[in-house]
Design an enzyme around this catalytic site. Sequence first.
Site, PDB file in Angstrom:
ATOM      1  N   LYS A  69       0.844  -1.214   0.000  1.00  0.00           N
ATOM      2  CA  LYS A  69       0.000   0.000   0.000  1.00  0.00           C
ATOM      3  C   LYS A  69       0.876   1.260   0.000  1.00  0.00           C
ATOM      4  O   LYS A  69       0.371   2.385   0.049  1.00  0.00           O
ATOM      5  CB  LYS A  69      -0.876   0.059   1.265  1.00  0.00           C
ATOM      6  CG  LYS A  69      -2.019  -0.885   1.365  1.00  0.00           C
ATOM      7  CD  LYS A  69      -2.974  -0.425   2.508  1.00  0.00           C
ATOM      8  CE  LYS A  69      -2.946  -1.317   3.702  1.00  0.00           C
ATOM      9  NZ  LYS A  69      -3.800  -0.893   4.814  1.00  0.00           N
TER      10      LYS A  69
ATOM     11  N   LYS B 158       2.713   2.031   2.480  1.00  0.00           N
ATOM     12  CA  LYS B 158       2.736   2.514   3.864  1.00  0.00           C
ATOM     13  C   LYS B 158       3.758   1.702   4.645  1.00  0.00           C
ATOM     14  O   LYS B 158       3.949   0.510   4.398  1.00  0.00           O
ATOM     15  CB  LYS B 158       1.360   2.308   4.536  1.00  0.00           C
ATOM     16  CG  LYS B 158       0.239   3.150   3.975  1.00  0.00           C
ATOM     17  CD  LYS B 158      -1.107   2.826   4.652  1.00  0.00           C
ATOM     18  CE  LYS B 158      -1.302   3.573   5.936  1.00  0.00           C
ATOM     19  NZ  LYS B 158      -2.720   3.559   6.374  1.00  0.00           N
TER      20      LYS B 158
HETATM   21  N1  C2G Z   1      -9.943   6.447  10.732  1.00  0.00           N
HETATM   22  C1  C2G Z   1     -10.905   7.323  11.231  1.00  0.00           C
HETATM   23  N2  C2G Z   1     -10.533   8.539  11.689  1.00  0.00           N
HETATM   24  C2  C2G Z   1      -9.228   8.904  11.677  1.00  0.00           C
HETATM   25  C3  C2G Z   1      -8.246   8.022  11.196  1.00  0.00           C
HETATM   26  C4  C2G Z   1      -8.632   6.774  10.723  1.00  0.00           C
HETATM   27  O1  C2G Z   1     -12.117   7.000  11.244  1.00  0.00           O
HETATM   28  N3  C2G Z   1      -8.888  10.153  12.161  1.00  0.00           N
HETATM   29  C5  C2G Z   1     -10.401   5.139  10.234  1.00  0.00           C
HETATM   30  C6  C2G Z   1     -10.118   4.938   8.749  1.00  0.00           C
HETATM   31  O2  C2G Z   1     -11.135   5.558   7.950  1.00  0.00           O
HETATM   32  C7  C2G Z   1     -10.155   3.417   8.642  1.00  0.00           C
HETATM   33  C8  C2G Z   1      -9.619   2.965  10.027  1.00  0.00           C
HETATM   34  O3  C2G Z   1      -9.716   4.112  10.895  1.00  0.00           O
HETATM   35  O4  C2G Z   1     -11.508   2.971   8.513  1.00  0.00           O
HETATM   36  C9  C2G Z   1      -8.188   2.501   9.972  1.00  0.00           C
HETATM   37  O5  C2G Z   1      -7.425   3.528   9.342  1.00  0.00           O
HETATM   38  P1  C2G Z   1      -5.937   3.126   8.816  1.00  0.00           P
HETATM   39  O6  C2G Z   1      -5.219   2.436   9.903  1.00  0.00           O
HETATM   40  O7  C2G Z   1      -5.349   4.350   8.193  1.00  0.00           O
HETATM   41  O8  C2G Z   1      -6.280   2.029   7.734  1.00  0.00           O
HETATM   42  P2  C2G Z   1      -6.131   2.151   6.137  1.00  0.00           P
HETATM   43  O9  C2G Z   1      -4.724   2.422   5.809  1.00  0.00           O
HETATM   44  O10 C2G Z   1      -7.194   3.076   5.703  1.00  0.00           O
HETATM   45  O11 C2G Z   1      -6.407   0.641   5.677  1.00  0.00           O
HETATM   46  O12 C2G Z   1      -8.394  -2.698   2.934  1.00  0.00           O
HETATM   47  C10 C2G Z   1      -8.614  -1.469   3.612  1.00  0.00           C
HETATM   48  C11 C2G Z   1      -7.329  -0.939   4.211  1.00  0.00           C
HETATM   49  O13 C2G Z   1      -6.653  -1.935   4.954  1.00  0.00           O
HETATM   50  C12 C2G Z   1      -7.632   0.262   5.120  1.00  0.00           C
END
Ligand code: C2G
Length: 129
Positions: free
Chosen positions: A44, A46
């Site tokens: 990704k 990341k």
């Molecule tokens: N999130 C949130 N508010 C934030 C930060 C994150 O609601 N201030 C939510 C994101 O929208 C997501 C979850 O927390 O639903 C996890 O965020 P991440 O760890 O950044 O995950 P991501 O990289 O978006 O991975 O297949 C889908 C991916 O694995 C999602």
Amino acid sequence: MTTVITYGTFDLFHVGHVNLLRRLRDLGDRLVVGVSTDEFNASKGKSAVMPYGHRAEIVRSLRYVDDVFPESSWDQKRADIAREGADIFAIGEDWVGKFDDLGDVCDVVYVPRTRDISTTDLKQVLQSM
Ligand code: C2G
């Protein structure tokens, strides 16, 4: 029994993650979470500060979460939904539209993100200390 499924990296676990997981748990009776593996994160573009094992253990420890499994590819969601008997796929609105294709096997819900907090922001704060 309504099962909700979601996915994420959950690095540097913060209140935005707590709000998200609590909101998703409130959509049903059971919440299962796919936590991105370190290898999947690399794909990704990341790189998590915390290794998969730590991130998964933190998410598993939460009262809102009933089970955790590794997310190692983009295309495992349908199999996960079938295995878990998930009725709802839910994720933050930063992904709005991206998973609508799952609508033939479960409800797809995008929930508001928590404002003014992100793992990226936390990394920048830490680097400036
Ligand atoms: N999130 C949130 N508010 C934030 C930060 C994150 O609601 N201030 C939510 C994101 O929208 C997501 C979850 O927390 O639903 C996890 O965020 P991440 O760890 O950044 O995950 P991501 O990289 O978006 O991975 O297949 C889908 C991916 O694995 C999602």
